[in-house]
Design a protein around this motif. Structure first.
Motif, short mmCIF file in Angstrom:
data_model
loop_
_atom_site.label_atom_id
_atom_site.label_comp_id
_atom_site.label_asym_id
_atom_site.label_seq_id
_atom_site.Cartn_x
_atom_site.Cartn_y
_atom_site.Cartn_z
N GLN A 15 0.82 -1.20 0.00
CA GLN A 15 0.00 0.00 0.00
C GLN A 15 0.85 1.25 0.00
OE1 GLN A 15 -3.91 -1.87 2.36
NE2 GLN A 15 -2.58 -0.45 3.43
N GLU A 16 1.88 1.31 0.88
CA GLU A 16 2.73 2.49 0.97
C GLU A 16 3.55 2.67 -0.31
OE1 GLU A 16 2.46 4.67 3.44
OE2 GLU A 16 0.92 3.39 4.34
N LEU A 33 1.37 4.25 -2.88
CA LEU A 33 1.09 5.62 -2.46
C LEU A 33 2.26 6.54 -2.77
CD1 LEU A 33 -1.26 7.13 -1.04
CD2 LEU A 33 -0.08 6.78 1.12
N PHE A 53 -5.27 7.80 -0.91
CA PHE A 53 -5.05 6.62 -0.06
C PHE A 53 -5.00 5.38 -0.94
CE2 PHE A 53 -9.74 7.17 0.10
CZ PHE A 53 -10.14 5.94 -0.39
N ASN A 87 -3.30 3.43 5.50
CA ASN A 87 -1.97 4.02 5.32
C ASN A 87 -1.48 4.59 6.64
OD1 ASN A 87 -3.50 5.10 2.36
ND2 ASN A 87 -1.97 3.50 2.42
#
Length: 472
Positions: free
Chosen positions: A365-366, A369, A377, A391
């Motif tokens: 996820q990060e 991002l 997000f 996040n």
């Protein structure tokens, strides 16, 4: 799960431009519809709130109507009681006046008795004086009889007859003296009794005077109470007239509220119909975007769609590898027995897979991002909208007694089962593009696009990977 490549069609430049324009126009249309739908939702919420408030107000007017009826009934009873009390007071006044007359007569009698006792005491005093005079005469007579007896003794035979008379006179004097003593004793007893009667008569006279005064005060008090009852009766009548006016006003308000309530109900029905039409139109626009992106033409959203699909496929692959290596059990991964975490506000939840997902999901996820700065997000949600790992900037520890701050900064382990969240978690197409208004606080909203791709594990649908970015 592997990425599903876009169709590789070669279109003439003019057709490709047309397809791209359709996709762009559809995207703009979906945003506009989402914005309007958000406004409609806001109006719907306001209408629902107004409906609830009108219902409460109508209930309050109903209660007020019942209260005024109760007041009118109480006033009616009060007037009847006041009229009854006034009648009783009139009767009591007549009885008090009669009692006062009797007490005045009694007081006059007591005073007459006191006067008679004074006269009797005077007469007895005169009797005492006469008895004392008789006692003096008897003493002198006794002295004369004694002298006569002495002279008769000196005269011898010649004075024997005179001695008999002198003896009788002496006896009469003795009897007279004895009688006057008995008279004195009787007079003394009479004096004592008369004085006692005079004292009692004096107390009776004082009591009768006090009774006269008390009865007069009772009469005055009854008069005052009677006047007060009359005033109360008059005021109750005025209050009754006022409450009758209030009752009529309440009836008018109730009728007006009923009319307004019907208008709100009609507005609610119209809003719901408009919302359904907007939803259908938005679904059509989102489907049009989906169709144009399936043609392989590069659009404004193509890059985001591709990145989300690839990231969802990577997460799916890593979840399968974790199951194969026994780092998580398949049953735990699909656990939907959401346990409330005590002391959290807004409420947070956990499942048997939450701890494992916290160790796996952040790096994917990060990474996405950071790769695409336009993203707001990147999160994975299960098929019920449960978001186990947000996040980092939205996964702060909750603060005690600060739900507003928590709602903005502690969005992990939360349930986002709104329309967009549920659709993203339950979509099993290769991707889903949605548009919605994001509440930024303070009455401000930002138009967002939300793209999600399904996360599949061993042929089962777990949920979806969601990304959001601002339109334009």
């Amino acid at each position: 799960m592997t990425d599903q490549p876009q169709a590789e069609h070669q279109f003439p430049p003019q057709i490709e431009r047309s397809i791209k324009k359709v996709a762009d126009d559809a995207g703009k249309m979906v945003i506009e519809i989402a914005d309007i739908a958000g406004e409609v939702d806001g109006i719907s919420e306001l209408t629902e709130q107004q409906g609830s408030e009108f219902a409460n107000l109508r209930q309050a007017t109903t209660i007020m109507e019942k209260n005024t009826e109760a007041i009118n009934c109480a006033i009616k009873n009060g007037i009847e009681v006041a009229e009854g009390a006034n009648h009783d007071l009139e009767t009591s006044r007549e009885q008090v006046e009669a009692s006062l007359s009797q007490i005045n007569t009694l007081a006059g009698s007591v005073q007459s008795i006191a006067t008679a006792l004074e006269n009797l005491a005077g007469a007895l005093s005169e009797v005492r004086k006469v008895a004392q005079a008789i006692r003096g005469i008897a003493g002198q007579t006794n002295l004369l009889a004694l002298n006569a007896t002495i002279e008769a003794a000196r005269a011898g035979e010649a004075g024997r007859g005179f001695a008999v008379v002198a003896s009788e006179v002496k006896t009469l004097a003795a009897e007279t003296s004895k009688a006057t003593k008995q008279i004195d004793t009787t007079l003394d007893n009479l004096d004592t009794q008369i004085k006692q009667l005079q004292n009692e008569s004096e107390h009776g006279n004082r009591d009768s005077i006090q009774a006269q005064a008390g009865t007069q005060e009772i009469g005055t008090a009854l008069e005052t109470v009677s006047e007060a009852v009359i005033r109360v009766n008059t005021e109750l009548g005025e209050i009754g007239n006022s409450t009758q006016g209030i009752t009529e006003s309440v009836v008018l308000v109730t009728e007006g509220l009923s009319s307004l309530d019907q208008s709100i109900e009609n507005s609610r029905a119209n809003i719901n119909s408009s919302r359904e039409q907007l939803n259908r139109l938005r679904d059509f626009g989102e489907g049009l975007i989906h169709a144009t992106n399936q043609l392989g033409v590069d659009t404004a959203d193509s890059h985001f769609i591709l990145e989300v699909k690839q990231a969802a496929a990577t997460i799916s692959q890593n979840l399968e590898e974790a199951i194969n290596s026994n780092r998580v059990h398949l049953q735990d991964l699909f656990d939907q027995d959401y346990k409330e975490i005590p002391g959290t506000d807004p409420q947070q939840f956990s499942t048997r897979a939450t701890s494992f997902l916290e160790s796996l999901l952040p790096k994917f996820q990060e990474a996405l991002l950071e790769k695409i700065p336009a993203l707001v997000f990147v999160v994975a949600v299960d098929s019920n909208g449960y978001l186990p790992v947000h996040n980092r900037k939205y996964s702060q520890p909750q603060r005690a007694n600060d739900p507003a701050w928590n709602a903005a900064n502690c969005r992990n382990k939360r349930m986002f089962n709104d329309r967009v969240g549920l659709a993203a978690g339950r979509n099993q197409e290769d991707f889903l593009l949605q548009a919605y208004r994001r509440d930024m606080g303070g009455g401000n909203f930002a138009m967002m696009k939300d793209i999600s791709a399904p996360i599949m594990v061993q042929g089962r649908h777990w949920g979806g990977l969601r990304v959001a970015y601002k339109n334009g």
